[in-house]
Design an enzyme around this catalytic site. Structure first.
Site, PDB file in Angstrom:
ATOM      1  N   TYR A 171       4.201  -2.866   5.612  1.00 23.91           N
ATOM      2  CA  TYR A 171       2.766  -2.656   5.402  1.00 23.91           C
ATOM      3  C   TYR A 171       2.393  -1.185   5.611  1.00 23.91           C
ATOM      4  O   TYR A 171       1.621  -0.606   4.832  1.00 23.91           O
ATOM      5  CB  TYR A 171       1.997  -3.550   6.362  1.00 23.91           C
ATOM      6  N   LYS A 180       0.790   1.270   2.820  1.00 22.38           N
ATOM      7  CA  LYS A 180      -0.523   1.894   2.991  1.00 22.38           C
ATOM      8  C   LYS A 180      -0.427   3.422   3.011  1.00 22.38           C
ATOM      9  O   LYS A 180      -1.356   4.111   2.566  1.00 22.38           O
ATOM     10  CB  LYS A 180      -1.179   1.372   4.268  1.00 22.38           C
TER      11      LYS A 180
END
Length: 250
Positions: A151, A155
């Site tokens: 993640y 991002k």
């Protein structure tokens, strides 16, 4: 404000739904896009019930043909899209030694591949109009977060992707910016609390204690920031990453 056609991905609930509602309130026609069209319809129906104009679109943003078909449908039913909010995302948290290749690929696929495919699909209508707004959802996890190698990488990648879009598309009247939320009270953060075995209220209380403004964020906090980047007034703001986290981030 000139009414435009907007696409918000991952808009069935949470930040995406709040953003879709906010853009509709600002006068835009909104395509509420999510993996399951029936779930997206709840958000679209709520917008229409308040006098807005919205359609629900089901599509896997990580699928090249599905992304292109979704944009074509939006153009046919609402008009060529000139606002895109890349919000779709999933979590597959785990420590590195426990993380499967599938979990890595799935997260980067939805976040990064999805943002790439959707942005590529809408750019022609924005170029034709000489006006466009692309807003990508990043996260404070881009700065690093235990148990989120996939993640965090996705991002952080969204930020580099955003800055590159700003450079490439600026000459056509298109801006690209990113919003990086801190802790936001959503179904996703509730699922995280359940996964680690912490009562959600305790999870929220701890997060609020660690936030300088003394509370956790709400989806509407993020929607307000996205709405600014989508506005006419933001035409000279591009390639920026705005941390909306209740305190300073770097």
């Amino acid at each position: 404000m000139t009414a435009r056609t907007a696409i918000v991905t991952g808009a069935a609930r949470g930040i995406g739904a709040a953003t879709a509602r906010r853009l509709a309130a600002d006068g835009h026609a909104v395509a509420v896009l999510d993996l399951a069209e029936e779930q997206a319809r709840t958000t679209a129906d709520a917008i229409n019930a308040k006098g807005g104009r919205a359609i629900a679109v089901g599509a896997d943003v990580a699928d090249e043909e599905a992304a292109a078909a979704a944009v074509a449908r939006v153009a046919a039913e609402l008009g060529p899209p000139q606002i895109l909010v890349n919000n779709a995302g999933i979590l597959r948290d785990n420590l590195l030694f426990k993380m499967s290749a599938g979990d890595w690929d799935a997260v980067l696929g939805v976040h990064l591949r999805g943002a790439f495919l959707m942005s590529r699909a809408v750019q022609s209508s924005m170029v034709d109009a000489g006006w466009g707004r692309i807003v990508n959802l990043s996260s404070t996890s881009a700065l690093g977060n235990r148990g989120q190698a996939n993640y965090a990488a996705a991002k952080a990648g969204m930020q580099g992707f955003t800055k590159t879009l700003a450079i490439e598309l600026g000459r056509f009247g298109i801006t690209a910016n990113a919003v990086a939320p801190g802790f936001i009270e959503t179904e996703m953060t509730k699922a995280t609390a359940e996964r680690i075995g912490v009562p959600f209220e305790d999870f929220l209380a701890h997060a609020a204690k660690e936030t300088p403004v003394g509370r956790v964020g709400q989806p509407e906090d993020i929607a307000a920031a996205v709405a600014f980047f989508c506005s006419e007034d933001a035409g000279f703001v591009s390639g920026q990453v705005l941390y909306v986290a209740g305190g300073p981030k770097a």
